[in-house]
Design a protein around this motif. Structure first.
Motif, mmCIF file in Angstrom:
data_model
loop_
_atom_site.group_PDB
_atom_site.id
_atom_site.type_symbol
_atom_site.label_atom_id
_atom_site.label_comp_id
_atom_site.label_asym_id
_atom_site.label_seq_id
_atom_site.Cartn_x
_atom_site.Cartn_y
_atom_site.Cartn_z
ATOM 1 N N VAL A 39 0.696 -1.332 -0.036
ATOM 2 C CA VAL A 39 0.088 -0.070 0.036
ATOM 3 C C VAL A 39 0.955 1.274 0.021
ATOM 4 O O VAL A 39 1.471 1.479 0.930
ATOM 5 C CB VAL A 39 -0.971 -0.004 1.235
ATOM 6 C CG1 VAL A 39 -1.760 1.122 1.467
ATOM 7 C CG2 VAL A 39 -1.847 -1.312 1.185
ATOM 8 N N CYS A 40 1.037 1.743 -1.119
ATOM 9 C CA CYS A 40 1.728 3.175 -1.479
ATOM 10 C C CYS A 40 1.103 4.483 -1.032
ATOM 11 O O CYS A 40 -0.201 4.409 -1.131
ATOM 12 C CB CYS A 40 2.276 3.212 -2.860
ATOM 13 S SG CYS A 40 3.283 4.567 -3.383
ATOM 14 N N HIS A 41 1.824 5.440 -0.610
ATOM 15 C CA HIS A 41 1.010 6.757 -0.513
ATOM 16 C C HIS A 41 0.414 7.107 -1.785
ATOM 17 O O HIS A 41 -0.603 7.943 -1.755
ATOM 18 C CB HIS A 41 2.014 7.679 0.366
ATOM 19 C CG HIS A 41 1.065 8.736 1.030
ATOM 20 N ND1 HIS A 41 1.259 8.857 2.377
ATOM 21 C CD2 HIS A 41 0.239 9.637 0.691
ATOM 22 C CE1 HIS A 41 0.203 9.894 2.729
ATOM 23 N NE2 HIS A 41 -0.165 10.101 1.886
ATOM 24 N N SER A 42 0.970 6.800 -2.702
ATOM 25 C CA SER A 42 0.317 7.269 -4.074
ATOM 26 C C SER A 42 -0.878 6.535 -4.254
ATOM 27 O O SER A 42 -1.750 7.240 -5.002
ATOM 28 C CB SER A 42 1.388 7.028 -5.257
ATOM 29 O OG SER A 42 2.448 7.398 -5.135
ATOM 30 N N ASP A 43 -1.275 5.527 -3.680
ATOM 31 C CA ASP A 43 -2.600 4.902 -3.606
ATOM 32 C C ASP A 43 -3.535 5.811 -3.271
ATOM 33 O O ASP A 43 -4.719 6.074 -3.799
ATOM 34 C CB ASP A 43 -2.588 3.601 -3.072
ATOM 35 C CG ASP A 43 -1.592 2.415 -3.623
ATOM 36 O OD1 ASP A 43 -0.987 2.771 -4.889
ATOM 37 O OD2 ASP A 43 -1.701 1.576 -3.064
ATOM 38 N N GLY A 61 -3.160 -0.109 -6.005
ATOM 39 C CA GLY A 61 -2.264 -1.198 -5.927
ATOM 40 C C GLY A 61 -1.110 -1.260 -7.168
ATOM 41 O O GLY A 61 -1.471 -1.737 -8.147
ATOM 42 N N HIS A 62 0.315 -1.038 -6.780
ATOM 43 C CA HIS A 62 1.147 -1.223 -7.729
ATOM 44 C C HIS A 62 2.560 -1.697 -7.264
ATOM 45 O O HIS A 62 3.742 -1.556 -7.486
ATOM 46 C CB HIS A 62 1.494 0.085 -8.595
ATOM 47 C CG HIS A 62 2.003 1.302 -7.813
ATOM 48 N ND1 HIS A 62 1.703 2.739 -8.291
ATOM 49 C CD2 HIS A 62 2.414 1.346 -6.506
ATOM 50 C CE1 HIS A 62 2.001 3.475 -7.548
ATOM 51 N NE2 HIS A 62 2.576 2.647 -6.486
ATOM 52 N N GLU A 63 2.514 -2.533 -6.034
ATOM 53 C CA GLU A 63 3.517 -3.268 -5.471
ATOM 54 C C GLU A 63 2.915 -4.867 -5.138
ATOM 55 O O GLU A 63 2.665 -5.420 -4.379
ATOM 56 C CB GLU A 63 3.696 -2.674 -4.159
ATOM 57 C CG GLU A 63 4.261 -1.320 -4.001
ATOM 58 C CD GLU A 63 5.001 -0.825 -2.972
ATOM 59 O OE1 GLU A 63 5.706 0.283 -2.953
ATOM 60 O OE2 GLU A 63 4.013 -1.171 -1.771
ATOM 61 N N GLY A 87 5.464 -3.935 -10.918
ATOM 62 C CA GLY A 87 5.524 -2.786 -10.183
ATOM 63 C C GLY A 87 4.327 -1.701 -10.787
ATOM 64 O O GLY A 87 3.215 -1.891 -10.917
ATOM 65 N N CYS A 88 5.019 -0.530 -10.802
ATOM 66 C CA CYS A 88 4.170 0.700 -11.439
ATOM 67 C C CYS A 88 3.662 0.828 -12.908
ATOM 68 O O CYS A 88 2.965 1.728 -13.443
ATOM 69 C CB CYS A 88 4.722 1.864 -10.846
ATOM 70 S SG CYS A 88 5.053 2.212 -9.318
ATOM 71 N N ILE A 89 4.574 0.013 -13.802
ATOM 72 C CA ILE A 89 4.357 0.159 -15.138
ATOM 73 C C ILE A 89 3.859 -1.302 -15.729
ATOM 74 O O ILE A 89 4.525 -2.275 -15.477
ATOM 75 C CB ILE A 89 5.542 0.275 -15.845
ATOM 76 C CG1 ILE A 89 6.441 1.416 -14.984
ATOM 77 C CG2 ILE A 89 5.598 0.664 -17.321
ATOM 78 C CD1 ILE A 89 7.680 1.752 -15.598
ATOM 79 N N LEU A 157 8.723 -3.305 -5.134
ATOM 80 C CA LEU A 157 8.026 -2.781 -6.608
ATOM 81 C C LEU A 157 7.904 -1.595 -6.710
ATOM 82 O O LEU A 157 7.842 -0.978 -7.923
ATOM 83 C CB LEU A 157 6.730 -3.669 -6.895
ATOM 84 C CG LEU A 157 7.347 -5.155 -7.211
ATOM 85 C CD1 LEU A 157 8.170 -5.275 -8.613
ATOM 86 C CD2 LEU A 157 7.815 -6.173 -6.323
ATOM 87 N N CYS A 158 7.773 -0.685 -5.700
ATOM 88 C CA CYS A 158 7.490 0.843 -5.787
ATOM 89 C C CYS A 158 8.527 1.532 -4.858
ATOM 90 O O CYS A 158 9.260 1.964 -5.418
ATOM 91 C CB CYS A 158 6.231 1.489 -5.895
ATOM 92 S SG CYS A 158 6.082 3.031 -6.122
ATOM 93 N N ALA A 159 8.352 1.282 -3.686
ATOM 94 C CA ALA A 159 9.205 2.082 -2.731
ATOM 95 C C ALA A 159 10.672 1.570 -2.967
ATOM 96 O O ALA A 159 11.389 2.471 -2.825
ATOM 97 C CB ALA A 159 8.699 1.605 -1.417
HETATM 98 ZN ZN ZN Z 1 3.873 3.780 -5.318
#
Ligand code: ZN
Ligand code: NAP
Ligand code: ZN
Length: 349
Positions: A39-43, A61-63, A87-89, A157-159
């Motif tokens: 869970v990324c803050h970008s979410d 969700g990108h992790e 990841g994010c892409i 995968l993101c952080a």
């Molecule tokens: Zn992220």
């Protein structure tokens, strides 16, 4: 195929269970049964429409980590059962100069894992708070960590890549004194990675209770940034600062800590701008202000392999999908050490 997910129908609504469609795997596609999603803050920024242009329903969700459950006829690199990450892409043009250099993250046609246009229903991508995802093989990463660490691998995968990429680009290593600002999901990975790269790491936090914990992550020194004397003790001493803070704040206080020719790179992406920096803080010591966005696919694989080799994973708190709204509130208060990860098996319940 229908798959269970968690998402929001509008920016002012909580996340709730929903059914979404996933395409059947095409010739170059890999279908992944998602085990865990960080869970990324970008979410939060996106699901709440804090950045412009959120499309609803929004499934963040990108992790993403999990196991391959099917592959298309032309997929050579992955087999059913492989442990993989996304990841994010999930797409890019694969023809431009950026894609040619493996910097798909800077491709003008990059398609993010959620909230980007796609031919699949409902017309935009839906992310990893779901049971399953189908992704072109080019954007699938191999995981070499032991399976027991899988949940704690997800945030890499993101952080992980968002902090690894600038640390590499600005050539952080032995002999460097590096500041990491904000000890959240990104910041705690930045500390671990900069430490593993051999730098002397100074962590900057607004939270006194994180002071001791930051040392166990690999910080050589910890500064509570609200304390002017503690800040002044590091004046003009840092080669590089990685700033991960998710909210607008005074950047000048950190420029003053850079040596001549030092750089502060922003990876935090607050919804409203930072106050403009005081220009004399930059020109008097030829300092630089920079930014960096996630990382390309080859570098993400390099980061995963580096972490597997050095035994690096995230420090996580595992949650059920139905705890996500509460988790967001805790993240905004800085009350997580240091990344929530969803156990996607809970979506089946
Ligand atoms: Zn992220
Ligand atoms: P996070 O886990 O919520 O951590 C952010 C940290 O920033 C907090 O732990 C806190 O650290 C600090 N902070 C928060 N509010 C603050 C405030 N008002 N004043 C000072 N410090 C504050 O978030 P994250 O997942 O690490 O993400 C951080 C930011 O990076 C977000 O804006 C996210 O969207 C962005 N991001 C960017 C990229 C990219 O490619 N550039 C990729 C992923 C995420 P302390 O308690 O230690 O002070
Ligand atoms: Zn491209």
């Amino acid at each position: 195929m229908t798959t269970k997910a968690y998402g929001a129908h509008a920016g002012n609504q909580p996340l709730e269970p929903m059914d979404i469609a996933r395409r059947a795997p095409g010739p170059h596609d890999v279908q992944i049964d998602i085990a865990y999603c960080g869970v990324c803050h970008s979410d939060i920024h996106q699901v709440r429409s804090e950045w412009a242009g959120t499309r609803y329903p929004c499934v963040p969700g990108h992790e993403i980590v999990g196991r391959v459950s099917a592959v298309g006829a032309h997929v050579a690199g992955f087999r059913t059962g492989d442990l993989v990450g996304v990841g994010c892409i999930v797409d890019s043009c694969r023809h431009c100069a950026d894609c040619g250099e493996g910097l798909e993250n800077y491709c003008d046609h990059m398609i993010g894992t959620y909230n980007f246009p796609t031919d699949d229903a409902p017309g935009h991508t839906l992310g990893g708070y779901s049971q399953r995802i189908v992704v072109h093989e080019h954007y699938v990463l191999r995981i070499r960590h032991p399976e027991a660490q899988l949940a704690a691998v997800a945030p890499l995968l993101c952080a992980g890549i968002t902090t690894y990429s600038p640390l590499r680009h600005w050539k952080v290593g032995p002999g460097h004194k590096v500041g990491v600002v904000g000890i959240g999901g990104l910041g705690h990975m930045g500390i671990k990675l900069a430490h593993a790269m051999g730098a002397h790491v100074v962590a900057f936090t607004t939270s006194e209770p994180k002071r001791e914990a930051a040392r166990t992550l690999g910080a050589d020194e910890v500064v509570v940034s609200r304390d002017a004397d503690e800040m002044a003790a590091h004046a003009r001493s840092l080669d590089f600062i990685l700033n991960t803070v998710a909210a607008p704040h005074d950047l000048d206080a950190f420029f003053a800590l850079l040596k001549r020719d030092g750089t502060m790179t922003l990876v935090g992406a607050p919804a409203t701008p930072h106050p403009s920096p005081e220009v004399f803080n930059l020109i008097m010591k030829r300092r630089s202000l920079a930014g960096s966005m996630i990382g390309g696919i080859p570098e993400t694989q390099e980061m995963l392999d580096f972490c597997a080799e050095h035994g690096i994973v995230a420090d996580i708190e595992l949650i059920r999908a139905d705890q996500i709204n509460e988790a967001y509130e805790r993240m905004i208060k800085g009350d997580v050490k240091y990344r929530f990860v969803i156990d996607n098996a809970s979506l089946a319940a």
